[in-house]
Design a protein around this motif. Structure first.
Motif, short mmCIF file in Angstrom:
data_model
loop_
_atom_site.label_atom_id
_atom_site.label_comp_id
_atom_site.label_asym_id
_atom_site.label_seq_id
_atom_site.Cartn_x
_atom_site.Cartn_y
_atom_site.Cartn_z
N ASP A 106 0.83 -1.20 0.00
CA ASP A 106 0.00 0.00 0.00
C ASP A 106 0.86 1.26 0.00
O ASP A 106 0.65 2.19 -0.79
CB ASP A 106 -0.92 -0.03 1.22
N TYR A 142 3.99 1.50 -0.92
CA TYR A 142 4.79 1.56 -2.14
C TYR A 142 3.99 2.21 -3.27
O TYR A 142 4.52 3.04 -4.02
CB TYR A 142 5.23 0.15 -2.53
N ARG A 143 2.73 1.85 -3.36
CA ARG A 143 1.90 2.45 -4.41
C ARG A 143 1.69 3.94 -4.16
O ARG A 143 1.65 4.73 -5.10
CB ARG A 143 0.56 1.74 -4.48
N LYS A 144 1.57 4.30 -2.91
CA LYS A 144 1.41 5.72 -2.60
C LYS A 144 2.67 6.50 -2.99
O LYS A 144 2.59 7.62 -3.52
CB LYS A 144 1.15 5.91 -1.10
N GLU A 170 3.23 6.16 -7.12
CA GLU A 170 2.19 6.82 -7.91
C GLU A 170 1.80 8.19 -7.38
O GLU A 170 0.99 8.88 -8.00
CB GLU A 170 0.96 5.92 -7.97
N GLY A 213 -3.42 4.68 -2.42
CA GLY A 213 -2.63 3.45 -2.30
C GLY A 213 -3.31 2.23 -2.86
O GLY A 213 -4.01 2.27 -3.89
N LEU A 214 -3.12 1.11 -2.20
CA LEU A 214 -3.71 -0.17 -2.61
C LEU A 214 -5.23 -0.07 -2.52
O LEU A 214 -5.76 0.40 -1.53
CB LEU A 214 -3.20 -1.28 -1.69
#
Length: 360
Positions: free
Chosen positions: A115, A117-119, A122, A127-128
């Motif tokens: 979660d 990492y995506r924040k 991106e 997030g996730l």
């Protein structure tokens, strides 16, 4: 690990028997985790800044939070490493409860890592996707519940105990799986919702974790359990070492997370710590006391539920913003005031929770 070494060295020097004491190993676990956090923290923050692993801030939140944009996040990974290393060093690794707690913490930490990492990549604070986050939380929580039920299926480990009642215990049977699932997954999300201000979530986690460590020690000691009329769960006392590591790692992280924060915990820390606390509460059979001591986590969660339900049913909001700590911010409370007052409430709730051990 060091316990095994101490047992071997006892043959040559009797003084090493001191490491058999659970209280000493709990203190050493706290000190080790604290040292790891304080020593590794500055390097980790510099690395996160170098790689621009910064927090994306919601534009619809309090305006004072816009200055937090770019503050390093994913600092919860430091907490998990400190807890893991300290627990492996000082706990009895032949105790299955230690591995259950570490496994749950690692699984929920992995969900939070994805979660965060995506924040970061991106630059999207969402997030996730929620459905996938809840799915993997459910998988981990259900796996832990099933293991605890089938591996430790004894009357005492599957009964529900009510505070203030000396001899009342409800044998749940398979419903134990349902309760365990909701306690672990619910606690994970509750701590995550609370983690919205600098230091707001980590110190209540330390306080509740420390109290659960005391409870684990008492439930794992047949004499104390009999005296206090609480369930005796053989082997649960070793979780006091795990809780000591949580307390030490949390205090070390607070050194950098206190207002104004140098680093944020992120979902990797919040989800994992909440699940870890829930696991300890389930193993020690003190879910209701955990509910009381973690009252701030419950309040934050209930505020979100009420806000969403009210808006969907009536089109009106109960609070200016949820979770409720943002409501007080928008009312004009400075951030440090909200944080400290929530800390004070947690202190009182933890003390009340511990008092229930004697009031029976």
């Amino acid at each position: 690990m060091l316990l095994f070494l101490a047992e071997y060295l006892t043959h040559f020097a009797g003084g090493f028997q001191v490491f058999q004491y659970l209280t000493l190993r709990s203190i050493l676990a706290a000190g080790t985790a604290l040292a790891i956090s304080l020593l590794v923290g500055p390097t980790m923050i510099r690395r996160l800044n170098f790689y621009q692993v910064g927090q994306a801030v919601r534009s619809d939140g309090p305006k004072s939070h816009l200055s937090k944009s770019g503050t390093p996040t994913m600092g919860g990974a430091l907490i998990l490493v400190a807890i893991g290393v300290s627990s492996v060093l000082w706990a009895d690794l032949s105790n299955p409860y230690i591995w259950v707690a570490l496994g749950v913490m690692a699984a929920f930490g992995a969900v939070g890592w994805v979660d965060d990492y995506r924040k970061v990549v991106e630059r999207d604070s969402r997030g996730l996707p929620a459905r996938w986050k809840y799915f993997w939380q459910s998988v981990a929580g259900l796996a832990a519940a099933l293991y605890l039920y089938f591996a430790f299926d004894t009357p005492v480990t599957t009964e529900l105990y009510i505070p203030f009642f000396k001899d009342f215990a409800w044998s749940m049977g398979p419903l134990f799986i349902v309760l365990t699932y909701f306690v672990i997954v619910g606690a994970s999300n509750a701590v995550n919702l609370t983690d919205g201000l600098d230091g707001l979530a980590i110190l209540p986690t330390v306080m509740v974790g420390s109290a659960l460590g005391i409870i684990a020690y008492l439930t794992g000691n047949v004499n104390f359990a009999e005296y206090l009329h609480i369930p005796y769960v053989a082997g649960s006392g070793e979780l006091a070492v795990f809780c000591g590591a949580i307390a030490g790692a949390g205090l070390g992280f607070l050194w950098f997370n206190t207002y104004p924060a140098q680093v944020f915990m992120g979902d990797v820390g919040a989800l994992a710590l909440g699940a870890a606390l829930g696991t300890v509460a389930v193993v020690t059979r003190h879910e209701i006391v955990f509910f009381i001591m973690g009252g701030i986590f419950v309040l934050e969660t209930v505020s979100v539920i009420l806000q969403v339900a009210s808006f969907k049913l009536t089109g009106r909001r109960i609070f200016r913003m949820a979770p409720i700590h943002h409501h007080f911010e928008l009312k004009g409370w400075p951030e440090p005031r909200v944080i400290v007052r929530f800390w004070i409430i947690t202190v009182m709730l933890v003390l009340f929770g511990l008092a229930t051990l004697k009031l029976r």
